[in-house]
Design a protein around this motif. Sequence first.
Motif, short mmCIF file in Angstrom:
data_model
loop_
_atom_site.label_atom_id
_atom_site.label_comp_id
_atom_site.label_asym_id
_atom_site.label_seq_id
_atom_site.Cartn_x
_atom_site.Cartn_y
_atom_site.Cartn_z
N VAL A 1 41.43 67.33 59.13
CA VAL A 1 42.14 66.64 60.21
C VAL A 1 43.37 67.45 60.61
O VAL A 1 43.62 67.68 61.79
CB VAL A 1 42.54 65.21 59.79
N SER B 1 39.12 60.12 57.77
CA SER B 1 38.78 60.12 59.19
C SER B 1 39.96 59.65 60.03
O SER B 1 40.62 58.66 59.69
CB SER B 1 37.59 59.20 59.44
N ALA B 2 40.20 60.34 61.14
CA ALA B 2 41.22 59.91 62.09
C ALA B 2 40.64 58.96 63.13
O ALA B 2 41.38 58.37 63.91
CB ALA B 2 41.84 61.13 62.77
N ASP B 3 39.32 58.80 63.14
CA ASP B 3 38.67 57.82 64.01
C ASP B 3 38.62 56.51 63.24
O ASP B 3 37.75 56.29 62.41
CB ASP B 3 37.26 58.27 64.40
N LEU B 4 39.59 55.65 63.51
CA LEU B 4 39.78 54.46 62.70
C LEU B 4 38.94 53.29 63.20
O LEU B 4 38.87 53.03 64.38
CB LEU B 4 41.26 54.06 62.70
N THR B 5 38.31 52.60 62.26
CA THR B 5 37.59 51.37 62.54
C THR B 5 38.21 50.28 61.69
O THR B 5 38.20 50.36 60.46
CB THR B 5 36.09 51.50 62.19
N ASP C 1 42.31 57.32 57.61
CA ASP C 1 41.90 56.28 56.66
C ASP C 1 41.48 56.89 55.33
O ASP C 1 41.52 58.10 55.14
CB ASP C 1 40.81 55.40 57.25
N GLY D 1 38.61 68.14 68.24
CA GLY D 1 37.38 67.86 67.49
C GLY D 1 36.78 69.05 66.78
O GLY D 1 35.81 68.89 66.04
N GLU E 1 48.05 57.38 66.78
CA GLU E 1 48.87 58.58 66.76
C GLU E 1 50.33 58.22 66.91
O GLU E 1 50.66 57.21 67.51
CB GLU E 1 48.50 59.53 67.90
N MET F 1 38.90 53.74 67.18
CA MET F 1 40.27 53.67 67.55
C MET F 1 41.02 54.79 66.84
O MET F 1 40.79 55.05 65.67
CB MET F 1 40.86 52.32 67.12
N GLN F 2 41.91 55.48 67.54
CA GLN F 2 42.78 56.47 66.92
C GLN F 2 44.21 55.99 67.04
O GLN F 2 44.60 55.43 68.06
CB GLN F 2 42.65 57.83 67.58
#
Length: 107
Positions: A40, A79-83, A75, A48, A4, A1-2
């Motif tokens: 980032v 990472s901007a690809d959030l889990t 996070d 990417g 923005e 999840m991202q």
Amino acid sequence: MQLEASIGNSTAESGINITDAVSILKDIVGLTDLTGNAAVAADVNADGVVNISDAVLTLKTIVGLETTATLVAVDSSGSADLTVVGPTMSLVGVVLGDVDGSYADII
């Protein structure tokens, strides 16, 4: 999840400066290796990869040809690809293009 958010405050661009553009260019040619929040922020177009397009967008922002700064949530690992793994999560706001993090008065 991202996650923005667009920044409606034009002063966010004030954190984007020539130092950021130089940092992106140094990363592209291999003189430095950007990591974490800096990496980032350097991916200005969020495709990417950090490349000349990101440096050009940064330069356009500096001279006023681009005026919309984008805030990306990052996070604790950078990472901007959030889990989401629990009920709470620490996030940092990174302005795309602000590689050195000089604009901190966003939130």
